[in-house]
Design a protein around this motif. Structure first.
Motif, PDB file in Angstrom:
ATOM      1  N   LYS A   6       3.354  -8.807  -8.055  1.00 37.49           N
ATOM      2  CA  LYS A   6       2.252  -7.959  -8.509  1.00 37.49           C
ATOM      3  C   LYS A   6       1.081  -7.953  -7.530  1.00 37.49           C
ATOM      4  O   LYS A   6       0.086  -7.264  -7.758  1.00 37.49           O
ATOM      5  N   ASP A   7       1.207  -8.720  -6.449  1.00 39.79           N
ATOM      6  CA  ASP A   7       0.213  -8.683  -5.374  1.00 39.79           C
ATOM      7  C   ASP A   7       0.722  -7.866  -4.189  1.00 39.79           C
ATOM      8  O   ASP A   7       0.200  -7.987  -3.079  1.00 39.79           O
ATOM      9  N   ALA A   8       1.701  -7.026  -4.420  1.00 43.40           N
ATOM     10  CA  ALA A   8       2.228  -6.149  -3.375  1.00 43.40           C
ATOM     11  C   ALA A   8       1.170  -5.128  -2.952  1.00 43.40           C
ATOM     12  O   ALA A   8       0.270  -4.778  -3.722  1.00 43.40           O
ATOM     13  N   TYR A   9       1.305  -4.646  -1.727  1.00 40.28           N
ATOM     14  CA  TYR A   9       0.303  -3.750  -1.125  1.00 40.28           C
ATOM     15  C   TYR A   9       0.055  -2.500  -1.972  1.00 40.28           C
ATOM     16  O   TYR A   9      -1.097  -2.114  -2.195  1.00 40.28           O
ATOM     17  N   ASN A  10       1.112  -1.863  -2.465  1.00 37.55           N
ATOM     18  CA  ASN A  10       0.927  -0.634  -3.246  1.00 37.55           C
ATOM     19  C   ASN A  10       0.171  -0.900  -4.544  1.00 37.55           C
ATOM     20  O   ASN A  10      -0.592  -0.041  -5.024  1.00 37.55           O
ATOM     21  N   LEU A  11       0.353  -2.090  -5.103  1.00 37.31           N
ATOM     22  CA  LEU A  11      -0.374  -2.434  -6.324  1.00 37.31           C
ATOM     23  C   LEU A  11      -1.818  -2.820  -6.009  1.00 37.31           C
ATOM     24  O   LEU A  11      -2.709  -2.618  -6.840  1.00 37.31           O
ATOM     25  N   MET A  12      -2.060  -3.349  -4.819  1.00 37.19           N
ATOM     26  CA  MET A  12      -3.436  -3.553  -4.374  1.00 37.19           C
ATOM     27  C   MET A  12      -4.157  -2.216  -4.247  1.00 37.19           C
ATOM     28  O   MET A  12      -5.321  -2.079  -4.648  1.00 37.19           O
ATOM     29  N   GLN A  13      -3.477  -1.233  -3.689  1.00 36.78           N
ATOM     30  CA  GLN A  13      -4.053   0.112  -3.562  1.00 36.78           C
ATOM     31  C   GLN A  13      -4.406   0.686  -4.926  1.00 36.78           C
ATOM     32  O   GLN A  13      -5.487   1.249  -5.116  1.00 36.78           O
ATOM     33  N   ALA A  14      -3.493   0.526  -5.866  1.00 38.79           N
ATOM     34  CA  ALA A  14      -3.720   1.056  -7.211  1.00 38.79           C
ATOM     35  C   ALA A  14      -4.915   0.362  -7.876  1.00 38.79           C
ATOM     36  O   ALA A  14      -5.749   1.017  -8.518  1.00 38.79           O
ATOM     37  N   LYS A  15      -5.003  -0.946  -7.709  1.00 38.61           N
ATOM     38  CA  LYS A  15      -6.108  -1.689  -8.320  1.00 38.61           C
ATOM     39  C   LYS A  15      -7.447  -1.283  -7.704  1.00 38.61           C
ATOM     40  O   LYS A  15      -8.430  -1.087  -8.425  1.00 38.61           O
ATOM     41  N   ALA A  16      -7.483  -1.183  -6.387  1.00 37.50           N
ATOM     42  CA  ALA A  16      -8.733  -0.812  -5.704  1.00 37.50           C
ATOM     43  C   ALA A  16      -9.222   0.554  -6.174  1.00 37.50           C
ATOM     44  O   ALA A  16     -10.428   0.761  -6.376  1.00 37.50           O
ATOM     45  N   LYS A  17      -8.306   1.468  -6.375  1.00 37.87           N
ATOM     46  CA  LYS A  17      -8.667   2.803  -6.853  1.00 37.87           C
ATOM     47  C   LYS A  17      -9.137   2.755  -8.295  1.00 37.87           C
ATOM     48  O   LYS A  17     -10.159   3.349  -8.655  1.00 37.87           O
ATOM     49  N   ASP A  18      -8.405   2.023  -9.131  1.00 38.83           N
ATOM     50  CA  ASP A  18      -8.744   1.918 -10.545  1.00 38.83           C
ATOM     51  C   ASP A  18     -10.107   1.263 -10.758  1.00 38.83           C
ATOM     52  O   ASP A  18     -10.886   1.707 -11.610  1.00 38.83           O
ATOM     53  N   LYS A  19     -10.395   0.222  -9.982  1.00 31.00           N
ATOM     54  CA  LYS A  19     -11.656  -0.511 -10.139  1.00 31.00           C
ATOM     55  C   LYS A  19     -12.799   0.087  -9.330  1.00 31.00           C
ATOM     56  O   LYS A  19     -13.945  -0.323  -9.480  1.00 31.00           O
ATOM     57  N   GLY A  20     -12.502   1.038  -8.456  1.00 26.20           N
ATOM     58  CA  GLY A  20     -13.558   1.642  -7.649  1.00 26.20           C
ATOM     59  C   GLY A  20     -14.163   0.677  -6.649  1.00 26.20           C
ATOM     60  O   GLY A  20     -15.378   0.678  -6.425  1.00 26.20           O
ATOM     61  N   PHE A  21     -13.305  -0.123  -6.036  1.00 28.35           N
ATOM     62  CA  PHE A  21     -13.810  -1.084  -5.052  1.00 28.35           C
ATOM     63  C   PHE A  21     -14.536  -0.361  -3.920  1.00 28.35           C
ATOM     64  O   PHE A  21     -14.036   0.621  -3.377  1.00 28.35           O
ATOM     65  N   VAL A  22     -15.704  -0.883  -3.558  1.00 32.88           N
ATOM     66  CA  VAL A  22     -16.510  -0.281  -2.492  1.00 32.88           C
ATOM     67  C   VAL A  22     -16.396  -1.091  -1.197  1.00 32.88           C
ATOM     68  O   VAL A  22     -17.120  -0.822  -0.246  1.00 32.88           O
ATOM     69  N   PHE A  23     -15.507  -2.047  -1.167  1.00 32.01           N
ATOM     70  CA  PHE A  23     -15.334  -2.929  -0.015  1.00 32.01           C
ATOM     71  C   PHE A  23     -13.889  -2.862   0.466  1.00 32.01           C
ATOM     72  O   PHE A  23     -12.986  -2.503  -0.312  1.00 32.01           O
ATOM     73  N   PRO A  24     -13.632  -3.194   1.721  1.00 29.16           N
ATOM     74  CA  PRO A  24     -12.256  -3.287   2.193  1.00 29.16           C
ATOM     75  C   PRO A  24     -11.502  -4.391   1.440  1.00 29.16           C
ATOM     76  O   PRO A  24     -11.990  -5.521   1.328  1.00 29.16           O
ATOM     77  N   TYR A  25     -10.347  -4.033   0.909  1.00 32.63           N
ATOM     78  CA  TYR A  25      -9.480  -4.987   0.217  1.00 32.63           C
ATOM     79  C   TYR A  25      -8.288  -5.212   1.138  1.00 32.63           C
ATOM     80  O   TYR A  25      -7.419  -4.361   1.270  1.00 32.63           O
ATOM     81  N   LEU A  26      -8.275  -6.358   1.804  1.00 32.23           N
ATOM     82  CA  LEU A  26      -7.403  -6.604   2.943  1.00 32.23           C
ATOM     83  C   LEU A  26      -6.180  -7.453   2.580  1.00 32.23           C
ATOM     84  O   LEU A  26      -6.221  -8.244   1.632  1.00 32.23           O
ATOM     85  N   VAL A  27      -5.143  -7.298   3.359  1.00 33.35           N
ATOM     86  CA  VAL A  27      -3.910  -8.058   3.176  1.00 33.35           C
ATOM     87  C   VAL A  27      -3.798  -9.132   4.258  1.00 33.35           C
ATOM     88  O   VAL A  27      -3.874  -8.823   5.451  1.00 33.35           O
ATOM     89  N   ASP A  28      -3.599 -10.363   3.843  1.00 32.32           N
ATOM     90  CA  ASP A  28      -3.373 -11.447   4.796  1.00 32.32           C
ATOM     91  C   ASP A  28      -1.867 -11.502   5.083  1.00 32.32           C
ATOM     92  O   ASP A  28      -1.153 -12.416   4.655  1.00 32.32           O
ATOM     93  N   GLU A  29      -1.389 -10.525   5.847  1.00 33.25           N
ATOM     94  CA  GLU A  29       0.036 -10.443   6.151  1.00 33.25           C
ATOM     95  C   GLU A  29       0.477 -11.647   6.971  1.00 33.25           C
ATOM     96  O   GLU A  29      -0.145 -11.984   7.974  1.00 33.25           O
ATOM     97  N   GLY A  30       1.542 -12.288   6.540  1.00 30.55           N
ATOM     98  CA  GLY A  30       2.005 -13.500   7.215  1.00 30.55           C
ATOM     99  C   GLY A  30       1.205 -14.730   6.841  1.00 30.55           C
ATOM    100  O   GLY A  30       1.473 -15.819   7.339  1.00 30.55           O
ATOM    101  N   GLN A  31       0.214 -14.553   5.981  1.00 29.52           N
ATOM    102  CA  GLN A  31      -0.618 -15.662   5.493  1.00 29.52           C
ATOM    103  C   GLN A  31      -1.164 -16.525   6.635  1.00 29.52           C
ATOM    104  O   GLN A  31      -1.068 -17.744   6.637  1.00 29.52           O
ATOM    105  N   LYS A  32      -1.791 -15.857   7.592  1.00 28.46           N
ATOM    106  CA  LYS A  32      -2.313 -16.546   8.771  1.00 28.46           C
ATOM    107  C   LYS A  32      -3.806 -16.881   8.663  1.00 28.46           C
ATOM    108  O   LYS A  32      -4.285 -17.785   9.341  1.00 28.46           O
ATOM    109  N   ILE A  33      -4.524 -16.111   7.841  1.00 29.65           N
ATOM    110  CA  ILE A  33      -5.985 -16.258   7.813  1.00 29.65           C
ATOM    111  C   ILE A  33      -6.461 -17.297   6.804  1.00 29.65           C
ATOM    112  O   ILE A  33      -7.338 -18.105   7.103  1.00 29.65           O
ATOM    113  N   TYR A  34      -5.888 -17.285   5.601  1.00 28.75           N
ATOM    114  CA  TYR A  34      -6.429 -18.199   4.585  1.00 28.75           C
ATOM    115  C   TYR A  34      -6.331 -19.675   4.987  1.00 28.75           C
ATOM    116  O   TYR A  34      -7.248 -20.452   4.683  1.00 28.75           O
TER     117      TYR A  34
END
Length: 201
Positions: free
Chosen positions: A101-129
């Motif tokens: 449920k943390d897949a990219y397309n569902l992130m897109q849907a959530k950002a649109k639904d919640k009206g996020f005004v900030f970049p909602y980014l993907v830590d692909e490969g889990q390198k940043i956290y």
């Protein structure tokens, strides 16, 4: 008789190694910039914001009940501090293979639904956290314009009820930064869900 000390040494070494990997940044450390894809298909990095006075980096996700309770608060922070020169960047660190449920397309849907005004980014490969030492969602990091870490931890002192918040840790840290002071406290305990990963230490 040497077996027990050897086993102890091995276990101790493993635990120390795990601790060192998860430690991440401390207040006063300089963070490394990143370049991550957002839900709008564009990539973002802190170097994109030449005039920023500072950065609010929040590790969050679609699914954690704690993160969900902070969605509106994070959006409000982004709106409030944008005019003051602070850029909020939210990063989803979860592995979608572990938490679908943390897949990219569902992130897109959530950002649109919640009206996020900030970049909602993907830590692909889990390198940043791991670099940051984020362990929870949500987990907040405040950086100054030179990417020096000033505050790490919780957004405020009440994850359950925004109306019952007494200490706005992150906002207080920003106020200290605005005044030319170091935040106090500079760290608090992040309350949230563990980051979902397939990686082994």
């Amino acid at each position: 008789m040497r077996a027990i000390p050897l086993v102890f040494a091995f276990v101790s070494s493993f635990l120390i190694g795990e601790s060192m990997v998860s430690e991440g940044y401390q207040p006063g450390d300089k963070a490394t910039d990143f370049k991550l894809k957002s839900v709008d298909g564009k990539t973002y990095s802190m170097s994109d914001y030449k005039d920023a006075k500072g950065f609010i980096v929040v590790f969050t996700c679609n699914t954690c009940p704690f993160a969900i309770k902070y969605d509106d608060r994070v959006n409000a922070l982004a709106k409030k501090y944008k005019s003051k020169g602070y850029v909020l960047l939210a990063i989803n660190p979860n592995d979608p293979d572990v938490q679908p449920k943390d897949a990219y397309n569902l992130m897109q849907a959530k950002a649109k639904d919640k009206g996020f005004v900030f970049p909602y980014l993907v830590d692909e490969g889990q390198k940043i956290y791991p670099q940051y030492g984020a362990t929870k969602t949500p987990h907040a990091f405040l950086l100054d314009k030179n990417l020096v870490v000033k505050y790490i931890g919780a957004i405020d002192d009440n994850s359950d009820d925004a109306s019952a918040v007494k200490e706005k840790y992150l906002e207080n840290a920003i106020a200290a930064l605005e005044s030319g002071n170091d935040p106090s406290p500079a760290t608090t305990k992040a309350i949230g869900c563990s980051i979902k990963t397939n990686k082994k230490v």
